[in-house]
Design a protein around this motif. Structure first.
Motif, PDB file in Angstrom:
ATOM      1  N   UNK A   5       1.119  -3.286   1.618  1.00 51.51           N
ATOM      2  CA  UNK A   5      -0.357  -3.271   1.769  1.00 51.51           C
ATOM      3  C   UNK A   5      -0.884  -3.602   3.008  1.00 51.51           C
ATOM      4  N   UNK A   6      -0.211  -4.444   3.680  1.00 49.45           N
ATOM      5  CA  UNK A   6      -0.766  -5.030   4.945  1.00 49.45           C
ATOM      6  C   UNK A   6      -0.467  -4.110   6.073  1.00 49.45           C
ATOM      7  N   UNK A   7       0.947  -3.397   5.914  1.00 50.26           N
ATOM      8  CA  UNK A   7       1.266  -2.211   6.774  1.00 50.26           C
ATOM      9  C   UNK A   7       0.368  -0.974   6.652  1.00 50.26           C
ATOM     10  N   UNK A   8      -0.005  -0.657   5.174  1.00 46.68           N
ATOM     11  CA  UNK A   8      -1.040   0.396   4.928  1.00 46.68           C
ATOM     12  C   UNK A   8      -2.247   0.281   5.680  1.00 46.68           C
ATOM     13  N   UNK A   9      -2.781  -0.794   5.768  1.00 49.14           N
ATOM     14  CA  UNK A   9      -4.025  -1.272   6.501  1.00 49.14           C
ATOM     15  C   UNK A   9      -3.749  -1.046   8.032  1.00 49.14           C
ATOM     16  N   UNK A  10      -2.793  -1.540   8.510  1.00 47.56           N
ATOM     17  CA  UNK A  10      -2.525  -1.585  10.040  1.00 47.56           C
ATOM     18  C   UNK A  10      -1.985  -0.220  10.470  1.00 47.56           C
ATOM     19  N   UNK A  11      -1.533   0.677   9.643  1.00 46.12           N
ATOM     20  CA  UNK A  11      -1.368   2.017   9.934  1.00 46.12           C
ATOM     21  C   UNK A  11      -2.537   2.909   9.815  1.00 46.12           C
ATOM     22  N   UNK A  12      -3.272   2.901   8.822  1.00 54.62           N
ATOM     23  CA  UNK A  12      -4.518   3.628   8.389  1.00 54.62           C
ATOM     24  C   UNK A  12      -5.773   3.373   9.191  1.00 54.62           C
ATOM     25  N   UNK A  13      -6.133   1.949   9.513  1.00 51.10           N
ATOM     26  CA  UNK A  13      -7.388   1.771   9.854  1.00 51.10           C
ATOM     27  C   UNK A  13      -7.640   1.985  11.472  1.00 51.10           C
ATOM     28  N   UNK A  38     -17.902   6.113  24.244  1.00 42.89           N
ATOM     29  CA  UNK A  38     -18.208   4.528  24.604  1.00 42.89           C
ATOM     30  C   UNK A  38     -18.147   3.893  23.224  1.00 42.89           C
ATOM     31  N   UNK A  39     -17.219   4.212  22.559  1.00 45.44           N
ATOM     32  CA  UNK A  39     -17.364   3.464  21.043  1.00 45.44           C
ATOM     33  C   UNK A  39     -16.693   2.188  21.372  1.00 45.44           C
ATOM     34  N   UNK A  40     -17.056   1.152  20.535  1.00 48.89           N
ATOM     35  CA  UNK A  40     -16.413  -0.155  20.556  1.00 48.89           C
ATOM     36  C   UNK A  40     -15.140  -0.452  19.803  1.00 48.89           C
ATOM     37  N   UNK A  41     -14.329  -1.454  20.311  1.00 49.97           N
ATOM     38  CA  UNK A  41     -13.051  -1.752  19.506  1.00 49.97           C
ATOM     39  C   UNK A  41     -13.553  -1.900  17.967  1.00 49.97           C
ATOM     40  N   UNK A  42     -12.505  -1.381  16.974  1.00 49.84           N
ATOM     41  CA  UNK A  42     -13.009  -1.770  15.631  1.00 49.84           C
ATOM     42  C   UNK A  42     -12.222  -2.896  15.116  1.00 49.84           C
ATOM     43  N   UNK A  43     -13.012  -3.758  14.108  1.00 50.78           N
ATOM     44  CA  UNK A  43     -12.071  -4.895  13.538  1.00 50.78           C
ATOM     45  C   UNK A  43     -12.369  -4.669  11.908  1.00 50.78           C
ATOM     46  N   UNK A  44     -11.528  -4.737  10.903  1.00 51.68           N
ATOM     47  CA  UNK A  44     -11.834  -4.980   9.637  1.00 51.68           C
ATOM     48  C   UNK A  44     -11.176  -6.436   9.094  1.00 51.68           C
ATOM     49  N   UNK A  45     -11.911  -6.791   7.930  1.00 52.14           N
ATOM     50  CA  UNK A  45     -11.433  -8.028   7.364  1.00 52.14           C
ATOM     51  C   UNK A  45     -11.252  -7.820   6.026  1.00 52.14           C
ATOM     52  N   UNK A  46     -10.004  -7.119   5.471  1.00 54.13           N
ATOM     53  CA  UNK A  46      -9.761  -7.008   4.094  1.00 54.13           C
ATOM     54  C   UNK A  46      -9.569  -8.358   3.527  1.00 54.13           C
ATOM     55  N   UNK A  47     -10.069  -8.706   2.249  1.00 56.21           N
ATOM     56  CA  UNK A  47      -9.698  -9.862   1.462  1.00 56.21           C
ATOM     57  C   UNK A  47      -9.042  -9.329   0.060  1.00 56.21           C
ATOM     58  N   UNK A  48      -9.853  -9.062  -0.790  1.00 54.59           N
ATOM     59  CA  UNK A  48      -9.415  -8.195  -2.026  1.00 54.59           C
ATOM     60  C   UNK A  48      -8.680  -7.057  -1.950  1.00 54.59           C
ATOM     61  N   UNK A  49      -8.878  -6.366  -1.336  1.00 53.10           N
ATOM     62  CA  UNK A  49      -7.820  -5.149  -1.307  1.00 53.10           C
ATOM     63  C   UNK A  49      -6.473  -5.210  -0.576  1.00 53.10           C
ATOM     64  N   UNK A  50      -6.428  -6.533   0.331  1.00 56.03           N
ATOM     65  CA  UNK A  50      -5.310  -6.682   0.742  1.00 56.03           C
ATOM     66  C   UNK A  50      -4.426  -7.387  -0.055  1.00 56.03           C
ATOM     67  N   UNK A  51      -4.827  -8.264  -0.895  1.00 57.03           N
ATOM     68  CA  UNK A  51      -3.901  -9.110  -1.696  1.00 57.03           C
ATOM     69  C   UNK A  51      -4.135  -8.974  -3.323  1.00 57.03           C
ATOM     70  N   UNK A  52      -4.968  -8.262  -3.713  1.00 62.31           N
ATOM     71  CA  UNK A  52      -4.992  -7.993  -5.214  1.00 62.31           C
ATOM     72  C   UNK A  52      -3.823  -7.352  -5.792  1.00 62.31           C
ATOM     73  N   UNK A  53      -3.544  -6.307  -5.141  1.00 58.19           N
ATOM     74  CA  UNK A  53      -2.315  -5.618  -5.775  1.00 58.19           C
ATOM     75  C   UNK A  53      -0.798  -6.364  -5.867  1.00 58.19           C
ATOM     76  N   UNK A  54      -0.735  -7.342  -5.169  1.00 56.93           N
ATOM     77  CA  UNK A  54       0.631  -8.003  -5.028  1.00 56.93           C
ATOM     78  C   UNK A  54       0.711  -9.096  -6.101  1.00 56.93           C
ATOM     79  N   UNK A  55      -0.174  -9.395  -7.015  1.00 56.40           N
ATOM     80  CA  UNK A  55      -0.051 -10.540  -7.917  1.00 56.40           C
ATOM     81  C   UNK A  55      -0.298  -9.785  -9.472  1.00 56.40           C
ATOM     82  N   UNK A  56       0.260 -10.287 -10.316  1.00 58.06           N
ATOM     83  CA  UNK A  56       0.126 -10.019 -11.825  1.00 58.06           C
ATOM     84  C   UNK A  56       0.271 -11.392 -12.466  1.00 58.06           C
ATOM     85  N   UNK A  57      -0.760 -11.486 -13.310  1.00 59.03           N
ATOM     86  CA  UNK A  57      -1.147 -12.683 -14.053  1.00 59.03           C
ATOM     87  C   UNK A  57      -0.621 -12.471 -15.364  1.00 59.03           C
TER      88      UNK A  57
END
Length: 385
Positions: free
Chosen positions: A35-43, A246-265
């Protein structure tokens, strides 16, 4: 909580071998890193992680292993957790309301970026080094999220213009930031915010160095995974169209979407009543299922027997109670479980990495929950050898 160092094949394999009588969270480092790699490649910009979603040490360590080295922190405790996982990590302190002591801790920890949404909060940052970035957070009445973050934080566009000018006069690196709201499934929300960011910067006469487009990226709650790439494309199109060359650099800060899929309860059925239509689990809204109270029921649920086999049958709408003595310990009505479900079975709630650990309590003595590492989160027919 206890962390098991062994790597199990999948949750069913662990359940059939150990038959735990308390809730278990299963973590797949493979899913988390993918998931982290998906964000890094896609964003296409700087991807940070919002630590509030899940601050477990193994989560932070796996994100660092996947190349995430910048973290959105909201408190000194989260700063310390990040530094323990990665001493060289870059810290973005984007909780815009802080005490004097918290600001001092952030300066001591070397916070690189701060956010503000009010003039008094900017005054409190007088001791922040001038080379630090200060991002002005603004809010709009934009729909599309499960719930709006703008009620608590965020300047109006007019206020943001004045704050951005002040940040520039103070000599800090000027930036803008926003948050479209949690579980946002409308790419148009980012489009609206980005275009307003360009107007704010133009009105202020300030070239912003970076634009933080927040978190809010949706996690999979229905079985139909959100198309993050559609949101990424919408963000980049809006930036190009609104800011031009003259676009600024972009930042994102995912929380839920970054970590949700990696856990099952896995929560165990303690009892069934009313002909099976009322179910008592060993976890509930005071534990790992708190988020379901606020976000609504997930449709991503399976039931496995103690031998690790998937229960099938006709889906029956249930009333679900947690284990505590409080009658409020009840999920929203309507969770569907197979009519073959029985006491002693395990209900597997998928996509439970976000806010399950972070918001769980020990109320009534039911706080214990192991975190077990698995290779895969799928597979329900365990083989015992």
């Amino acid at each position: 909580m206890q962390n098991h160092s062994a790597l199990w094949r999948n949750p069913a394999n662990h359940l059939c071998r150990t038959t735990p009588d308390q809730p278990v969270l299963y973590l797949s480092p493979r899913v988390l890193q993918d998931t982290a790699l998906r964000f890094r490649r896609g964003f296409g910009g700087l991807v940070t992680y919002a630590v509030k979603a899940n601050d477990r040490a193994e989560v932070l360590a796996n994100l660092v292993a996947a190349g995430i080295t910048t973290f959105d922190v909201a408190s000194p405790a989260e700063m310390a957790a990040v530094r323990a996982a990665c001493p060289q990590a870059v810290l973005h302190y984007n909780n815009p309301v802080r005490s004097v002591a918290e600001i001092a801790a952030g300066i001591e920890m070397g916070v690189a970026s701060w956010s503000v949404d009010e003039a008094g909060e900017l005054d409190k940052l007088a001791d922040v080094p001038p080379e630090a970035e200060i991002a002005v957070r603004f809010a709009l009445p934009v729909k599309g999220a499960a719930y709006d973050f703008g009620d608590k934080f965020g300047a109006t566009p007019d206020q943001a213009v004045e704050l951005l000018r002040r940040v520039t006069r103070l000599g800090h690196v000027p930036a803008l930031c926003f948050h479209p709201g949690t579980q946002c499934e409308d790419a148009g929300a980012w489009d609206s915010y980005i275009r307003e960011a360009a107007r704010i910067a133009e009105r202020a006469g300030v070239r912003i160095a970076r634009l933080n487009v927040g978190g809010g990226f949706a996690a999979n709650r229905t079985g139909a995974a959100p198309d993050l790439e559609v949101v990424f494309d919408a963000i980049h199109w809006a930036v190009r169209d609104a800011f031009g060359t003259d676009a600024p650099q972009l930042i994102c800060e995912p929380g839920r979407a970054m970590v949700a899929e990696s856990f099952t309860l896995a929560a165990r059925i303690k009892a069934l009543r009313a002909g099976g239509r009322t179910v008592f689990l060993n976890d509930g809204i005071y534990g790992r299922l708190t988020d379901l109270r606020d976000m609504g029921l997930t449709r991503r649920v399976d039931v496995v027997c103690p031998a690790g086999c998937l229960r099938s049958g006709h889906a029956v709408s249930r009333v679900i109670y947690g284990p505590t003595c409080d009658s409020l310990d009840r999920l929203p009505d309507g969770l569907e479980l197979p009519d073959t479900s029985a006491a002693g079975d395990y209900v597997l709630f998928h996509g439970m990495g976000a806010y399950s650990v972070a918001m769980g309590t020990a109320f009534n003595g039911y706080g214990a929950c192991d975190v077990v590492t698995v290779d895969l989160l799928s597979g329900h027919h365990a083989t015992v050898s």
